[in-house]
Design a protein around this motif. Structure first.
Motif, PDB file in Angstrom:
ATOM      1  N   ASP A 180       0.741   7.601   0.788  1.00 39.87           N
ATOM      2  CA  ASP A 180      -0.258   8.027   2.216  1.00 39.87           C
ATOM      3  C   ASP A 180      -1.327   7.144   2.347  1.00 39.87           C
ATOM      4  O   ASP A 180      -1.884   6.643   1.418  1.00 39.87           O
ATOM      5  N   ASN A 181      -1.433   6.660   3.511  1.00 37.98           N
ATOM      6  CA  ASN A 181      -2.363   5.715   3.791  1.00 37.98           C
ATOM      7  C   ASN A 181      -3.991   6.608   4.140  1.00 37.98           C
ATOM      8  O   ASN A 181      -3.918   7.549   4.059  1.00 37.98           O
ATOM      9  N   LYS A 182      -4.941   5.817   4.239  1.00 32.03           N
ATOM     10  CA  LYS A 182      -6.301   6.573   4.323  1.00 32.03           C
ATOM     11  C   LYS A 182      -6.351   7.431   5.375  1.00 32.03           C
ATOM     12  O   LYS A 182      -6.897   8.592   5.131  1.00 32.03           O
ATOM     13  N   VAL A 208      -4.457  10.819   4.303  1.00 34.15           N
ATOM     14  CA  VAL A 208      -5.225  11.395   3.259  1.00 34.15           C
ATOM     15  C   VAL A 208      -6.352  12.125   4.145  1.00 34.15           C
ATOM     16  O   VAL A 208      -6.600  13.297   3.677  1.00 34.15           O
ATOM     17  N   ALA A 209      -7.186  11.492   4.748  1.00 37.32           N
ATOM     18  CA  ALA A 209      -8.305  12.222   5.486  1.00 37.32           C
ATOM     19  C   ALA A 209      -7.855  13.449   6.154  1.00 37.32           C
ATOM     20  O   ALA A 209      -8.525  14.495   6.268  1.00 37.32           O
ATOM     21  N   GLN A 246      -8.168   8.217  -4.814  1.00 37.28           N
ATOM     22  CA  GLN A 246      -9.698   8.110  -4.312  1.00 37.28           C
ATOM     23  C   GLN A 246     -10.278   9.161  -3.885  1.00 37.28           C
ATOM     24  O   GLN A 246     -11.369   9.681  -4.286  1.00 37.28           O
ATOM     25  N   ALA A 247      -9.744   9.858  -2.796  1.00 37.76           N
ATOM     26  CA  ALA A 247     -10.147  10.884  -2.186  1.00 37.76           C
ATOM     27  C   ALA A 247     -10.400  12.039  -3.414  1.00 37.76           C
ATOM     28  O   ALA A 247     -11.366  13.138  -3.271  1.00 37.76           O
ATOM     29  N   GLU A 303      -4.743  14.606  -2.394  1.00 40.17           N
ATOM     30  CA  GLU A 303      -6.219  14.414  -2.570  1.00 40.17           C
ATOM     31  C   GLU A 303      -6.715  15.678  -3.500  1.00 40.17           C
ATOM     32  O   GLU A 303      -7.977  15.822  -3.527  1.00 40.17           O
ATOM     33  N   ASP A 305       0.732  -1.204  -0.031  1.00 41.59           N
ATOM     34  CA  ASP A 305      -0.090   0.063  -0.089  1.00 41.59           C
ATOM     35  C   ASP A 305       1.047   1.195   0.000  1.00 41.59           C
ATOM     36  O   ASP A 305       1.083   1.990   0.864  1.00 41.59           O
ATOM     37  N   SER A 363      -0.534   7.043  -4.271  1.00 39.95           N
ATOM     38  CA  SER A 363      -1.188   6.480  -3.075  1.00 39.95           C
ATOM     39  C   SER A 363      -2.854   6.370  -3.728  1.00 39.95           C
ATOM     40  O   SER A 363      -3.484   7.253  -4.082  1.00 39.95           O
ATOM     41  N   LYS A 364      -3.198   5.101  -3.687  1.00 40.26           N
ATOM     42  CA  LYS A 364      -4.668   4.982  -3.987  1.00 40.26           C
ATOM     43  C   LYS A 364      -5.582   5.686  -3.316  1.00 40.26           C
ATOM     44  O   LYS A 364      -6.333   6.105  -3.819  1.00 40.26           O
ATOM     45  N   TRP A 365      -5.160   5.934  -2.005  1.00 37.42           N
ATOM     46  CA  TRP A 365      -6.352   6.740  -0.902  1.00 37.42           C
ATOM     47  C   TRP A 365      -6.311   7.830  -1.358  1.00 37.42           C
ATOM     48  O   TRP A 365      -7.508   8.646  -1.377  1.00 37.42           O
TER      49      TRP A 365
END
Length: 283
Positions: A56-58, A61-62, A134-135, A103, A53, A129-131
């Motif tokens: 940056d992790n989820k 990112v948040a 996605q964001a 993001e 992964d 980063s997929k996360w």
């Protein structure tokens, strides 16, 4: 005029053109890449990943999304948008890549500025980063960017296809930047100075290790057009916002448990934002 998708994507395995076919993209050799439900494209082959992964992790990112959307780095976004749009005419579209777009905050700010100046951009947001991608895709209500999971080390775009390239607090791969930028295309790069978030770092680390100052080298194949330092005071009044800022930095993992605990105990923080914004032109 505003932003539209960048569609000159290339296969990450062969570098040949990709063509959109329904809900996926294909190259002439038959490699197929699906469009996710959120609208982004995953162009990071498993063999090119350094971890399961990457990026940056989820939660990171948040945190970044909340912090940036609150406007704390708005002066940086405005400066980047000014440099990006500088000298662009209104009679044709320009291709722009954000290499390490996170993001998508800076591209959304750029879109707003481009609309004000009637400049048309074909936009590609790229992040490992997929996360993050996605964001970015979920928040994309107006930019209509092409959002891609991919690496700066293997940008899925043809040679000499970009008029502008952003690398903001990221990991520049100048050989790839040189490849995808058009002659006279411009790279806008933002990096933290030694004074950046110093007051936060003083809380985290018992002793700050300052590196000797050295002027950054001009990357081969580029000429430096401008270099400016942007500084301002950031006053945070909530523990949650301070935690979001820390989560955006590498200090979250570099600090000891004690250092992170001291930062977590803060309810207010005044710290200096200090970055250098450089504009290079491809020769």
């Amino acid at each position: 005029m505003s932003c539209v998708p960048f569609i000159q994507l290339t296969c990450p395995l062969e570098g040949t053109p990709l063509r959109a076919q329904g809900s996926n993209w294909r190259c002439a050799s038959g490699h197929s890449f699906d469009v996710a439900r959120e609208g982004y494209i995953h162009l990071l082959p498993v063999q090119n990943k350094r971890s399961l992964d990457p990026g940056d992790n989820k939660p990171m990112v948040a945190a970044r999304r909340s912090f940036l959307n609150a406007g704390h780095y708005q002066p940086i976004a405005e400066a980047v948008s000014r440099l990006t749009l500088q000298d662009l005419a209104t009679d044709r579209p320009y291709a722009c890549l954000d290499a390490g777009c996170g993001e998508g905050y800076y591209l959304r700010q750029l879109q707003a500025a481009a609309s004000t100046q009637s400049v048309s951009l074909e936009v590609l947001g790229l992040d490992i980063s997929k996360w993050a991608i996605q964001a970015a895709a979920k928040q994309d209500k107006e930019t209509h960017c092409t959002w891609v999971v991919g690496s700066n080390a293997n940008i899925p775009a043809p040679p000499h296809s970009m008029d502008r390239l952003l690398c903001l607090f990221g990991f520049p791969v100048y050989s790839e930047f040189l490849r995808v930028l058009k002659p006279k295309g411009r790279l806008i790069q933002v990096d933290a100075t030694q004074q950046h978030l110093k007051e936060l770092r003083e809380v985290i680390y018992p002793v700050l290790k300052e590196k000797p100052h050295a002027e950054p080298k001009i990357p081969e194949g580029f000429a430096l057009l401008s270099s400016d330092c942007l500084e301002y005071e950031l006053n945070l009044t909530q523990a949650e916002t301070i935690a979001q800022l820390l989560a955006m930095t590498p200090h979250l993992y570099r600090a000891t448990a004690e250092g992170r605990a001291r930062a977590a105990a803060l309810t207010t923080l005044s710290t200096q934002v200090s970055v250098v914004i450089r504009c290079f032109e491809r020769q």
